[in-house]
Write a protein that holds these residues in place. Sequence first.
Motif, short mmCIF file in Angstrom:
data_model
loop_
_atom_site.label_atom_id
_atom_site.label_comp_id
_atom_site.label_asym_id
_atom_site.label_seq_id
_atom_site.Cartn_x
_atom_site.Cartn_y
_atom_site.Cartn_z
N ARG A 127 -24.81 99.29 -58.17
CA ARG A 127 -25.09 100.72 -58.03
C ARG A 127 -24.59 101.21 -56.66
O ARG A 127 -24.70 100.50 -55.67
CB ARG A 127 -26.59 101.01 -58.18
N ALA A 129 -25.15 104.04 -53.94
CA ALA A 129 -26.11 105.07 -53.54
C ALA A 129 -26.29 105.07 -52.03
O ALA A 129 -25.97 104.09 -51.35
CB ALA A 129 -27.45 104.84 -54.23
N ASP A 131 -29.23 105.20 -50.52
CA ASP A 131 -30.39 104.37 -50.22
C ASP A 131 -30.98 103.89 -51.54
O ASP A 131 -30.56 104.30 -52.63
CB ASP A 131 -31.43 105.12 -49.38
N ILE A 133 -33.91 104.33 -53.01
CA ILE A 133 -34.63 105.29 -53.84
C ILE A 133 -33.66 106.16 -54.64
O ILE A 133 -33.99 106.69 -55.70
CB ILE A 133 -35.57 106.17 -52.99
N SER A 134 -32.43 106.28 -54.14
CA SER A 134 -31.42 107.08 -54.83
C SER A 134 -30.61 106.26 -55.83
O SER A 134 -29.81 106.82 -56.60
CB SER A 134 -30.45 107.70 -53.81
N ALA A 135 -30.81 104.95 -55.84
CA ALA A 135 -30.01 104.06 -56.70
C ALA A 135 -30.56 104.05 -58.12
O ALA A 135 -31.09 103.05 -58.61
CB ALA A 135 -29.99 102.66 -56.11
N THR A 136 -30.44 105.17 -58.81
CA THR A 136 -30.93 105.33 -60.17
C THR A 136 -29.85 104.91 -61.17
O THR A 136 -28.73 104.53 -60.79
CB THR A 136 -31.32 106.78 -60.41
N SER A 138 -28.00 106.65 -62.86
CA SER A 138 -26.82 107.49 -62.75
C SER A 138 -25.83 106.99 -61.71
O SER A 138 -24.69 107.47 -61.64
CB SER A 138 -27.22 108.94 -62.42
N THR A 139 -26.24 106.02 -60.88
CA THR A 139 -25.36 105.51 -59.82
C THR A 139 -24.70 104.18 -60.20
O THR A 139 -24.03 103.57 -59.37
CB THR A 139 -26.13 105.34 -58.50
N ASN A 171 -20.76 104.83 -50.93
CA ASN A 171 -21.97 104.92 -50.11
C ASN A 171 -22.42 103.52 -49.70
O ASN A 171 -21.83 102.92 -48.82
CB ASN A 171 -23.06 105.66 -50.88
#
Length: 221
Positions: A127, A129, A131, A133-136, A138-139, A171
């Motif tokens: 993934r 991202a 960070d 917490i942003s690595a959902t 969708s990444t 990222n």
Amino acid sequence: AENDPVNYSWKLDGLTVSTSASYFYSPTGSSIGNHIIQVIVCDDVPANDCDTVTWTIEVSENMLRVSLKIYLEGPFGTTEMSTVLNQQNLLPLNQPYNVNPWNYPGTEQVSAIPGIEITDWVLVELRDAVDAISATNSTIIDRKAAFVRRDGTVIGIDGSDILSFDTEFTNQLFVVIRHRDHLAVMSSAPLVQVGGIYSYDFTNAMSKAYGGASGFREIAL
């Protein structure tokens, strides 16, 4: 071979590089190009009763190379994982994640499990991202089915302890590892790059899993 193998010979591009049952190939910057790996397994009774398995691998300068380590709670013992599924020929030769809930369409398959120390298949997910917490979902930028050895090392279907992904990220790089009988786990921090290889070890601290104590179960005794 009909009996338990007693002799191993690993060849890289025709040259013998190891006689250890637990050998695996680690590509470096000088390994760019196509390579042929062979393992010749022989029994002592009857003499010269040998089987040969061959893999062809490609190491590209632009490939993202990843080194991972993880333990699975189910097969874990006191210091390493069981290989009983491998010993009993219960591991499939085709990646098993092409069904719900993974729906992974990869074509990974082998003519033989690459080594007696393989525990099982895993699904590795990268993934991109800023960070954790942003690595959902969708990444997600790439996925690959691979094997995990009894010592926790994740290896490719070619027997290498470095997984190669034909992808890029902008990222930071996070990894999720999935297994058929365990909850998925994600890295709490981005992978660290040293010498062109991005590494992450889930086995040396509870904090390495996203969510800490609630992210996975401690299996140390």
